[in-house]
Design a protein around this motif. Sequence first.
Motif, PDB file in Angstrom:
ATOM      1  N   VAL A 107       0.853  -1.189   0.000  1.00 47.86           N
ATOM      2  CA  VAL A 107       0.000   0.000   0.000  1.00 47.86           C
ATOM      3  C   VAL A 107       0.887   1.238   0.000  1.00 47.86           C
ATOM      4  CG1 VAL A 107      -1.788   1.251   1.262  1.00 47.86           C
ATOM      5  CG2 VAL A 107      -1.820  -1.236   1.225  1.00 47.86           C
ATOM      6  N   SER A 108       0.603   2.137  -0.923  1.00 48.75           N
ATOM      7  CA  SER A 108       1.392   3.363  -1.023  1.00 48.75           C
ATOM      8  C   SER A 108       1.127   4.262   0.185  1.00 48.75           C
ATOM      9  CB  SER A 108       1.002   4.088  -2.306  1.00 48.75           C
ATOM     10  OG  SER A 108       1.380   5.428  -2.238  1.00 48.75           O
ATOM     11  N   GLN A 109       2.167   4.956   0.633  1.00 48.55           N
ATOM     12  CA  GLN A 109       1.985   5.870   1.774  1.00 48.55           C
ATOM     13  C   GLN A 109       1.649   7.282   1.297  1.00 48.55           C
ATOM     14  OE1 GLN A 109       5.163   5.532   4.647  1.00 48.55           O
ATOM     15  NE2 GLN A 109       4.625   3.429   5.155  1.00 48.55           N
ATOM     16  N   ASN A 110       1.348   7.406  -0.002  1.00 46.70           N
ATOM     17  CA  ASN A 110       0.907   8.684  -0.562  1.00 46.70           C
ATOM     18  C   ASN A 110      -0.446   9.077   0.016  1.00 46.70           C
ATOM     19  OD1 ASN A 110       2.484  10.133  -2.285  1.00 46.70           O
ATOM     20  ND2 ASN A 110       1.971   8.931  -4.100  1.00 46.70           N
ATOM     21  N   PRO A 111      -0.764  10.395   0.052  1.00 43.89           N
ATOM     22  CA  PRO A 111      -2.112  10.782   0.503  1.00 43.89           C
ATOM     23  C   PRO A 111      -3.202  10.154  -0.378  1.00 43.89           C
ATOM     24  CG  PRO A 111      -0.670  12.704   0.355  1.00 43.89           C
ATOM     25  CD  PRO A 111       0.095  11.556  -0.202  1.00 43.89           C
ATOM     26  N   ASN A 112      -2.895   9.946  -1.684  1.00 45.27           N
ATOM     27  CA  ASN A 112      -3.854   9.247  -2.556  1.00 45.27           C
ATOM     28  C   ASN A 112      -3.678   7.738  -2.355  1.00 45.27           C
ATOM     29  OD1 ASN A 112      -4.505  11.738  -3.657  1.00 45.27           O
ATOM     30  ND2 ASN A 112      -2.937  11.540  -5.256  1.00 45.27           N
ATOM     31  N   PHE A 113      -4.684   7.114  -1.815  1.00 43.37           N
ATOM     32  CA  PHE A 113      -4.581   5.676  -1.509  1.00 43.37           C
ATOM     33  C   PHE A 113      -4.386   4.862  -2.790  1.00 43.37           C
ATOM     34  CE2 PHE A 113      -6.435   1.474  -1.063  1.00 43.37           C
ATOM     35  CZ  PHE A 113      -5.738   1.004   0.029  1.00 43.37           C
ATOM     36  N   LYS A 114      -3.329   4.080  -2.808  1.00 40.74           N
ATOM     37  CA  LYS A 114      -3.089   3.193  -3.952  1.00 40.74           C
ATOM     38  C   LYS A 114      -2.631   1.847  -3.412  1.00 40.74           C
ATOM     39  CE  LYS A 114      -1.925   6.445  -7.606  1.00 40.74           C
ATOM     40  NZ  LYS A 114      -0.823   7.062  -8.350  1.00 40.74           N
ATOM     41  N   CYS A 115      -3.103   0.823  -4.083  1.00 42.06           N
ATOM     42  CA  CYS A 115      -2.752  -0.527  -3.659  1.00 42.06           C
ATOM     43  C   CYS A 115      -2.083  -1.239  -4.840  1.00 42.06           C
ATOM     44  CB  CYS A 115      -4.049  -1.227  -3.260  1.00 42.06           C
ATOM     45  SG  CYS A 115      -3.791  -2.832  -2.562  1.00 42.06           S
ATOM     46  N   TYR A 116      -0.967  -1.874  -4.569  1.00 40.76           N
ATOM     47  CA  TYR A 116      -0.240  -2.579  -5.632  1.00 40.76           C
ATOM     48  C   TYR A 116      -0.079  -4.045  -5.259  1.00 40.76           C
ATOM     49  CZ  TYR A 116       1.216   2.239  -6.571  1.00 40.76           C
ATOM     50  OH  TYR A 116       1.232   3.586  -6.805  1.00 40.76           O
ATOM     51  N   VAL A 117      -0.021  -4.874  -6.291  1.00 41.72           N
ATOM     52  CA  VAL A 117       0.318  -6.288  -6.084  1.00 41.72           C
ATOM     53  C   VAL A 117       1.698  -6.495  -6.708  1.00 41.72           C
ATOM     54  CG1 VAL A 117      -0.295  -8.687  -6.560  1.00 41.72           C
ATOM     55  CG2 VAL A 117      -2.089  -7.006  -6.109  1.00 41.72           C
ATOM     56  N   VAL A 118       2.626  -6.950  -5.890  1.00 44.83           N
ATOM     57  CA  VAL A 118       4.001  -7.141  -6.345  1.00 44.83           C
ATOM     58  C   VAL A 118       4.251  -8.640  -6.450  1.00 44.83           C
ATOM     59  CG1 VAL A 118       6.417  -6.813  -5.706  1.00 44.83           C
ATOM     60  CG2 VAL A 118       4.759  -5.006  -5.250  1.00 44.83           C
ATOM     61  N   GLN A 119       4.662  -9.082  -7.633  1.00 47.12           N
ATOM     62  CA  GLN A 119       5.005 -10.497  -7.788  1.00 47.12           C
ATOM     63  C   GLN A 119       6.517 -10.619  -7.956  1.00 47.12           C
ATOM     64  OE1 GLN A 119       3.771 -12.686 -11.323  1.00 47.12           O
ATOM     65  NE2 GLN A 119       3.541 -14.531 -10.101  1.00 47.12           N
ATOM     66  N   LEU A 120       7.126 -11.336  -7.035  1.00 47.85           N
ATOM     67  CA  LEU A 120       8.585 -11.518  -7.073  1.00 47.85           C
ATOM     68  C   LEU A 120       8.879 -12.985  -7.351  1.00 47.85           C
ATOM     69  CD1 LEU A 120      11.464 -10.384  -6.556  1.00 47.85           C
ATOM     70  CD2 LEU A 120      11.130 -10.880  -4.142  1.00 47.85           C
ATOM     71  N   ARG A 121       9.626 -13.229  -8.423  1.00 47.01           N
ATOM     72  CA  ARG A 121      10.023 -14.607  -8.746  1.00 47.01           C
ATOM     73  C   ARG A 121      11.529 -14.736  -8.553  1.00 47.01           C
ATOM     74  NH1 ARG A 121       8.379 -16.480 -14.139  1.00 47.01           N
ATOM     75  NH2 ARG A 121       8.805 -14.362 -14.830  1.00 47.01           N
ATOM     76  N   LEU A 122      11.925 -15.800  -7.896  1.00 49.02           N
ATOM     77  CA  LEU A 122      13.334 -15.977  -7.509  1.00 49.02           C
ATOM     78  C   LEU A 122      13.842 -17.359  -7.898  1.00 49.02           C
ATOM     79  CD1 LEU A 122      12.817 -14.715  -3.868  1.00 49.02           C
ATOM     80  CD2 LEU A 122      14.117 -13.467  -5.560  1.00 49.02           C
ATOM     81  N   ALA A 123      15.117 -17.395  -8.223  1.00 50.10           N
ATOM     82  CA  ALA A 123      15.763 -18.689  -8.496  1.00 50.10           C
ATOM     83  C   ALA A 123      17.236 -18.578  -8.116  1.00 50.10           C
ATOM     84  CB  ALA A 123      15.627 -19.053  -9.967  1.00 50.10           C
ATOM     85  N   VAL A 124      17.827 -19.721  -7.850  1.00 53.27           N
ATOM     86  CA  VAL A 124      19.263 -19.753  -7.506  1.00 53.27           C
ATOM     87  C   VAL A 124      20.069 -19.927  -8.787  1.00 53.27           C
ATOM     88  CG1 VAL A 124      21.041 -21.000  -6.222  1.00 53.27           C
ATOM     89  CG2 VAL A 124      18.773 -20.729  -5.243  1.00 53.27           C
ATOM     90  N   VAL A 125      21.143 -19.149  -8.907  1.00 51.12           N
ATOM     91  CA  VAL A 125      22.027 -19.255 -10.084  1.00 51.12           C
ATOM     92  C   VAL A 125      22.656 -20.641 -10.097  1.00 51.12           C
ATOM     93  CG1 VAL A 125      24.082 -18.346 -11.231  1.00 51.12           C
ATOM     94  CG2 VAL A 125      22.554 -16.801  -9.990  1.00 51.12           C
ATOM     95  N   LYS A 126      22.624 -21.302 -11.268  1.00 51.56           N
ATOM     96  CA  LYS A 126      23.232 -22.640 -11.349  1.00 51.56           C
ATOM     97  C   LYS A 126      24.619 -22.540 -11.960  1.00 51.56           C
ATOM     98  CE  LYS A 126      19.204 -25.574 -11.177  1.00 51.56           C
ATOM     99  NZ  LYS A 126      18.317 -26.465 -11.882  1.00 51.56           N
TER     100      LYS A 126
END
Lengths: 341, 140
Positions: free
Chosen positions: B121-140
Amino acid sequence: MVLLVLSAMTTTSSLLYPPISNSFGDEAFTRYGEIAKYILLNTGKPVDWGKNSQTVPEDFGLADADAADPYTLDVDKVSRLSGENLHVLSYAQIYTSLKIPDVSLRIEIKPLFETFVNLTATYEGEGETTYEFEVETMRSGVSVPAELRLYVVAENWLQNLGVHSSDGKICLNVTISKDVGGPALLVVLAKSRCNAKIVSFVAYAFAHNSQNPEAKGSFLKLSPLNHTLTVVPKNVDTTLTDVYALTFNYASTLEQTTSQNQSIAFAIPRLLDSSPTVLVATGWNSTRFFIEWTVYPQIPVAVGISPSESVSLADVYAYTFTVAINSAFYRCTVWIGGPKQ
Amino acid sequence: MRKQRRGQIRIIEAFLAVLIIFSSLAISASLTTEHKTVESSDLASVGLQTLTKLDSDGSLGAYIDNGDWSGLRETLSLLLPEGVIFNLTVYDDEMRQINTEAIANGELNGQEVASIKYVCVSQNPNFKCYVVQLRLAVVK
């Protein structure tokens, strides 16, 4: 018959051993992970055990009792893990207060990137000497763009060299008058350009109108705790001249509060700065000028059993966390292993 | 007489074989558990902890509000452990992608990928909601 027995045993063991081993491994991985989180999320008992130099915790935990966010560690509890601190907790004390007898552990806390300083050239001028330094900020060999704050400390002399922007490597000149006594100390505080809470630091002692500086800790033992710096001279004929607290945005001279039994205490100001506080003490040992330094919190710190050296441990798992100390971010790695099954 | 002796030798042979097999099994079992240092493979937990820490002072929302995708990429590169590849996508509350450039430090090709969805959730006075998708993998 022998061949039959042989092949039957080999097949049985090869089929059964991996699942058994993996199931023990998964269970241990989950259990040790929860222990690592417990250490970082729990304040320990008493909750302020870090502040009081005489207190050994009944329960071990590194979390800051006043923190609103998880994974925020107490500056004093972290400092008491450092071997440089007078009031360091021994591994035996940590192990006992953790109250989990079947695990061994190691805790490491360090900045998220490293800062290196090299003295590359010296130019003698009339009445002054110019030193050329190469300052590098990097992580695993990759440059980290950063803002650098530089200070130089020498005899009765503190110079703020301002903020310099670096793309990972920068050459800087430092000019010091020949009237100023040495050795001198260059303190570099670095903040990542992408996030001001990702910080690093280094201090580099160099000769100026003096012989080469002695190794760190040769003259004084510096132990910051509960916003008080305790200075213990290693020799009788040592006198202190100035003590400074340096952060990215502030520099101040510390006031002596008490002096008893060869130890002198100074109050460390509570600065609202996402930065480690580099504490620099200058003084004389007989006729020789010296500079000593430490940092508050006393990091990098590494305490516990080294997994590569221990022969009595079975699987050792490493758990990595981003933690905050005094609102700056650091990397904390907890290694946990158990005895052989 | 000769036949009896041959039988005895066969029995001794069998005992020796069993002894060798058991000892080799015991030794190999102990060797496999010694010094087995394993890096955390719990990438989802590492990723979630990193996003939570970054969001604790509103930094994550500020990067998104300002469209500072390169700043977010560099910050994640420093906060995540070495040897981890990440790819982050930011969506608005109607799941439309809003990051205009890639927030990644490498390609996720063929590795085992951990995926985390985090609501910011943004801390801006204008309320905004974001969905963050983080994909992770280990370097082979």
